[in-house]
Design a protein around this motif. Structure first.
Motif, short mmCIF file in Angstrom:
data_model
loop_
_atom_site.label_atom_id
_atom_site.label_comp_id
_atom_site.label_asym_id
_atom_site.label_seq_id
_atom_site.Cartn_x
_atom_site.Cartn_y
_atom_site.Cartn_z
N PRO A 1 0.58 11.39 3.80
CA PRO A 1 -0.51 12.22 3.29
C PRO A 1 -1.33 11.45 2.24
O PRO A 1 -0.81 10.59 1.55
CB PRO A 1 0.21 13.41 2.65
CG PRO A 1 1.55 12.86 2.24
CD PRO A 1 1.89 11.81 3.26
N GLN A 2 -2.60 11.82 2.17
CA GLN A 2 -3.51 11.18 1.22
C GLN A 2 -3.15 11.70 -0.17
O GLN A 2 -3.27 12.88 -0.43
CB GLN A 2 -4.95 11.54 1.62
CG GLN A 2 -6.01 10.70 0.94
CD GLN A 2 -6.37 11.27 -0.40
OE1 GLN A 2 -5.91 10.77 -1.42
NE2 GLN A 2 -7.16 12.31 -0.45
N PRO A 3 -2.65 10.85 -1.07
CA PRO A 3 -2.03 11.34 -2.30
C PRO A 3 -2.97 11.81 -3.41
O PRO A 3 -2.50 12.40 -4.38
CB PRO A 3 -1.23 10.12 -2.78
CG PRO A 3 -2.02 8.95 -2.30
CD PRO A 3 -2.57 9.39 -0.96
N PHE A 4 -4.26 11.58 -3.29
CA PHE A 4 -5.17 12.02 -4.36
C PHE A 4 -5.58 13.49 -4.23
O PHE A 4 -6.09 14.06 -5.18
CB PHE A 4 -6.42 11.13 -4.41
CG PHE A 4 -6.17 9.79 -5.03
CD1 PHE A 4 -5.85 9.67 -6.37
CD2 PHE A 4 -6.27 8.64 -4.26
CE1 PHE A 4 -5.62 8.42 -6.95
CE2 PHE A 4 -6.05 7.39 -4.83
CZ PHE A 4 -5.73 7.29 -6.16
N LYS A 5 -5.35 14.09 -3.08
CA LYS A 5 -5.77 15.49 -2.86
C LYS A 5 -5.04 16.40 -3.86
O LYS A 5 -3.82 16.46 -3.88
CB LYS A 5 -5.47 15.93 -1.44
CG LYS A 5 -5.97 17.33 -1.14
CD LYS A 5 -5.73 17.70 0.30
CE LYS A 5 -6.17 19.10 0.60
NZ LYS A 5 -7.59 19.29 0.67
N GLY A 6 -5.83 17.05 -4.71
CA GLY A 6 -5.28 17.96 -5.70
C GLY A 6 -4.59 17.28 -6.88
O GLY A 6 -3.99 17.96 -7.71
N VAL B 1 0.85 -1.20 0.00
CA VAL B 1 0.00 0.00 0.00
C VAL B 1 0.88 1.24 0.00
O VAL B 1 0.62 2.20 -0.73
CB VAL B 1 -0.96 0.00 1.21
CG1 VAL B 1 -1.74 1.30 1.30
CG2 VAL B 1 -1.90 -1.21 1.15
N GLU B 2 1.93 1.22 0.79
CA GLU B 2 2.84 2.37 0.84
C GLU B 2 3.50 2.60 -0.52
O GLU B 2 3.67 3.75 -0.95
CB GLU B 2 3.89 2.19 1.93
CG GLU B 2 4.88 3.32 2.05
CD GLU B 2 4.26 4.71 2.16
OE1 GLU B 2 4.85 5.66 1.59
OE2 GLU B 2 3.21 4.87 2.79
N ARG B 3 3.86 1.52 -1.21
CA ARG B 3 4.45 1.68 -2.56
C ARG B 3 3.47 2.34 -3.51
O ARG B 3 3.84 3.23 -4.28
CB ARG B 3 4.88 0.31 -3.12
CG ARG B 3 6.23 -0.18 -2.63
CD ARG B 3 6.74 -1.37 -3.44
NE ARG B 3 5.77 -2.43 -3.65
CZ ARG B 3 5.52 -3.41 -2.80
NH1 ARG B 3 6.17 -3.48 -1.66
NH2 ARG B 3 4.62 -4.33 -3.08
N LEU B 4 2.22 1.90 -3.46
CA LEU B 4 1.20 2.49 -4.33
C LEU B 4 0.97 3.95 -3.96
O LEU B 4 0.89 4.81 -4.83
CB LEU B 4 -0.10 1.69 -4.26
CG LEU B 4 -1.25 2.18 -5.15
CD1 LEU B 4 -0.84 2.20 -6.63
CD2 LEU B 4 -2.48 1.31 -4.94
N ARG B 5 0.89 4.26 -2.68
CA ARG B 5 0.71 5.64 -2.23
C ARG B 5 1.84 6.51 -2.72
O ARG B 5 1.62 7.60 -3.26
CB ARG B 5 0.62 5.72 -0.71
CG ARG B 5 0.31 7.15 -0.21
CD ARG B 5 0.87 7.46 1.16
NE ARG B 5 2.31 7.40 1.20
CZ ARG B 5 3.13 8.35 0.72
NH1 ARG B 5 2.66 9.42 0.15
NH2 ARG B 5 4.43 8.20 0.82
N ALA B 6 3.06 6.04 -2.58
CA ALA B 6 4.23 6.82 -3.01
C ALA B 6 4.23 7.02 -4.53
O ALA B 6 4.59 8.10 -5.01
CB ALA B 6 5.51 6.13 -2.55
N ALA B 7 3.82 6.01 -5.27
CA ALA B 7 3.77 6.13 -6.73
C ALA B 7 2.73 7.16 -7.15
O ALA B 7 2.96 7.97 -8.06
CB ALA B 7 3.46 4.77 -7.37
#
Length: 185
Positions: A99-104, A59-65
């Motif tokens: 941080p939630q990566p989809f914001k903005g 999940v962290e890898r996907l978030r970072a990507a």
């Protein structure tokens, strides 16, 4: 400057027409855009008990990507008038990270299905979900690939000229959308 685009397929199947649609989009992206397709098949089913022990590495890898991409391009089938379970699960996990990566984040959506509607209901549902996380979705042009199995050859290449033109138009609009949303000095 090269715009990094993360492609996320809503199907993990090896011969997924949605992953093939992502590859077709990567091939027609304007100069200055580069596609990388996310590999998230190892994201576990969401479970609050797992989250309480820490965010899993997949999940962290996907978030970072997602965070490091300039834009995210989704291509997904429609399952039961909605988005696929694996895509919803991945989004649910990522939405709980910080941080939630989809914001903005600029996003664009395509869908490829074997039916006549081309995934329109999936796109509506996905836009709703992404909007709840403050993602910035490109509205048009829409890419709804209906009867998708007839539009790709045995090697997975998109052969339908109209579909290829629509994807090409969407990628040009996506580039412009990302550039328009970038902060100015």
């Amino acid at each position: 400057m090269t715009l990094k685009i993360l492609g996320i397929s809503g199907s993990l199947r090896e011969k997924s027409v949605n992953t093939r649609a992502l590859r077709a989009a990567g091939a027609v992206m304007p100069a200055g855009m580069q596609l990388e397709i996310a590999d998230y098949g190892d994201v576990p089913l969401y479970n609050q008990d797992l989250q309480d022990r820490g965010i899993p590495p997949a999940v962290e890898r996907l978030r970072a990507a997602i965070e490091s991409a300039d834009g995210v391009l989704f291509a997904s089938p429609e399952y039961n008038f909605s988005i696929s379970g694996v895509l919803k699960n991945a989004i649910d996990w990522v939405s709980r990270t910080s941080p939630q990566p989809f914001k903005g984040k600029p996003v664009a959506i395509m869908s490829a299905t074997s039916g006549l509607w081309g995934g329109a209901r999936h796109q509506y549902e996905l836009r709703k979900i992404l909007g709840s996380m403050d993602a910035l979705a490109l509205v048009k042009p829409e890419v709804l690939i209906n009867l998708a199995l007839t539009k790709f050859d045995a090697d997975g290449q998109l052969t339908d000229a109209n579909t290829l033109k629509t994807i090409t138009d969407q990628m040009a609009a996506f580039r412009d959308w990302i550039v328009r949303l970038q902060p100015r000095d």
